[in-house]
Design an enzyme around this catalytic site. Sequence first.
Site, mmCIF file in Angstrom:
data_model
loop_
_atom_site.group_PDB
_atom_site.id
_atom_site.type_symbol
_atom_site.label_atom_id
_atom_site.label_comp_id
_atom_site.label_asym_id
_atom_site.label_seq_id
_atom_site.Cartn_x
_atom_site.Cartn_y
_atom_site.Cartn_z
ATOM 1 N N ASN A 9 0.873 -1.180 0.000
ATOM 2 C CA ASN A 9 0.000 0.000 0.000
ATOM 3 C C ASN A 9 0.907 1.226 0.000
ATOM 4 O O ASN A 9 1.471 1.579 1.022
ATOM 5 C CB ASN A 9 -0.897 -0.031 1.245
ATOM 6 C CG ASN A 9 -1.679 1.264 1.412
ATOM 7 O OD1 ASN A 9 -1.782 2.079 0.488
ATOM 8 N ND2 ASN A 9 -2.255 1.453 2.597
ATOM 9 N N LYS A 11 0.143 4.265 -0.368
ATOM 10 C CA LYS A 11 -0.477 5.488 0.167
ATOM 11 C C LYS A 11 -0.211 6.668 -0.783
ATOM 12 O O LYS A 11 -0.160 6.471 -1.997
ATOM 13 C CB LYS A 11 0.014 5.757 1.593
ATOM 14 C CG LYS A 11 -0.158 4.518 2.487
ATOM 15 C CD LYS A 11 0.014 4.776 3.951
ATOM 16 C CE LYS A 11 -0.195 3.472 4.714
ATOM 17 N NZ LYS A 11 -0.149 3.615 6.151
ATOM 18 N N HIS A 95 -9.599 1.583 4.433
ATOM 19 C CA HIS A 95 -8.372 1.718 5.229
ATOM 20 C C HIS A 95 -8.632 2.663 6.401
ATOM 21 O O HIS A 95 -9.416 3.610 6.274
ATOM 22 C CB HIS A 95 -7.248 2.264 4.340
ATOM 23 C CG HIS A 95 -5.912 2.208 5.009
ATOM 24 N ND1 HIS A 95 -5.507 3.157 5.920
ATOM 25 C CD2 HIS A 95 -4.896 1.315 4.925
ATOM 26 C CE1 HIS A 95 -4.296 2.840 6.344
ATOM 27 N NE2 HIS A 95 -3.907 1.722 5.762
ATOM 28 N N GLU A 97 -7.043 5.029 7.547
ATOM 29 C CA GLU A 97 -6.802 6.446 7.232
ATOM 30 C C GLU A 97 -8.013 7.059 6.532
ATOM 31 O O GLU A 97 -8.337 8.225 6.748
ATOM 32 C CB GLU A 97 -5.526 6.581 6.383
ATOM 33 C CG GLU A 97 -4.283 6.329 7.226
ATOM 34 C CD GLU A 97 -3.098 5.751 6.465
ATOM 35 O OE1 GLU A 97 -3.093 5.781 5.226
ATOM 36 O OE2 GLU A 97 -2.173 5.244 7.148
ATOM 37 N N GLU A 167 -5.721 -4.605 10.543
ATOM 38 C CA GLU A 167 -4.687 -3.603 10.761
ATOM 39 C C GLU A 167 -4.978 -2.821 12.039
ATOM 40 O O GLU A 167 -5.759 -1.855 12.004
ATOM 41 C CB GLU A 167 -4.643 -2.620 9.582
ATOM 42 C CG GLU A 167 -4.292 -3.257 8.264
ATOM 43 C CD GLU A 167 -3.666 -2.242 7.310
ATOM 44 O OE1 GLU A 167 -2.535 -2.469 6.867
ATOM 45 O OE2 GLU A 167 -4.311 -1.204 7.030
ATOM 46 N N GLY A 173 2.295 2.433 10.779
ATOM 47 C CA GLY A 173 3.291 3.481 10.631
ATOM 48 C C GLY A 173 4.026 3.829 11.915
ATOM 49 O O GLY A 173 4.708 4.847 11.977
ATOM 50 N N SER A 213 3.032 -1.972 10.456
ATOM 51 C CA SER A 213 4.469 -2.081 10.709
ATOM 52 C C SER A 213 5.029 -3.462 10.379
ATOM 53 O O SER A 213 5.883 -3.986 11.104
ATOM 54 C CB SER A 213 4.804 -1.689 12.152
ATOM 55 O OG SER A 213 4.501 -0.312 12.352
HETATM 56 P P1 PGA Z 1 2.670 0.435 7.661
HETATM 57 O O1 PGA Z 1 1.219 0.688 6.987
HETATM 58 O O2 PGA Z 1 3.176 -0.860 7.108
HETATM 59 O O3 PGA Z 1 3.487 1.626 7.241
HETATM 60 O O4 PGA Z 1 2.439 0.360 9.136
HETATM 61 C C1 PGA Z 1 0.323 -0.366 6.786
HETATM 62 C C2 PGA Z 1 -0.967 0.138 6.198
HETATM 63 O O5 PGA Z 1 -1.420 1.235 6.566
HETATM 64 O O6 PGA Z 1 -1.563 -0.528 5.336
#
Ligand code: PGA
Length: 250
Positions: A9, A11, A95, A97, A167, A173, A213
């Site tokens: 992903n 982003k 997601h 976000e 998640e 992140g 992560s």
């Molecule tokens: P990350 O993000 O691996 O940077 O923690 C995962 C995601 O948001 O899909």
Amino acid sequence: MRIPLIAGNWKMYKTVGEATTLVRDLLAGLGELSDREAIVCPPFTALAAVAALVADSPLGLGAQNLYPEAQGAFTGEVSPPMLVDIGCRYVIIGHSERRQYFGESDAFVNRKLRAALAHGLRPIVCVGESKPQRDAGQAEPIVTAQVRAALLEVPPAQMANVVIAYEPIWAIGTGDTATPADAQAMHAAIRATLAELYGAEIAATVRIQYGGSVKPDNIDELMAQPDIDGALVGGASLQAASFLRIIHYQ
Ligand code: PGA
């Protein structure tokens, strides 16, 4: 029987030029993928360039979002047929976000998921609890309720095309990944919910990814868990070496 799916992903990262470089590097190191699937989910602006590069390669393509109408006066939005047309097979839905910054409700996530399926896209639907919710002992009821809401009115015959990504929001992140045991426990709870909704046989076919992560140094342990069927990778998917190591988990 479940083919693990490793998804990057990206982003809101990568210009077309940067995307092209990354995908060329990924293809150079990918090799044959016989027992797993790998895809990248670039921003909309890079989909066309990446689609051309990954055509006839083992690397698949997904988008990060869609609007749940085929076409219309929805300025700034992108429809499922447009994603199919450009070569996407997958689409990330709901997601955290998007839920957090763009106010996406469970009902809207469900609408998007059904729109994806109706147009032959495979949705990767994201669920996960916040830190306060976990600390309050509410993680499992919250996540399983998100799963139920996302799958409302999705018929059993469509479930083979659905991917669920667990998640935990506090792990995204942050470098603070869930322990393999905690992740496995939640994945088992999600699969038990799927079994209640669709029966054990269908539940056993649905892929459940872990995200939050995921890194080269924790992917092997995560993938060793019986109910973890892949990973949704953010930060570590932005560089070829780390994403390749994750794809080539042992
Ligand atoms: P990350 O993000 O691996 O940077 O923690 C995962 C995601 O948001 O899909």
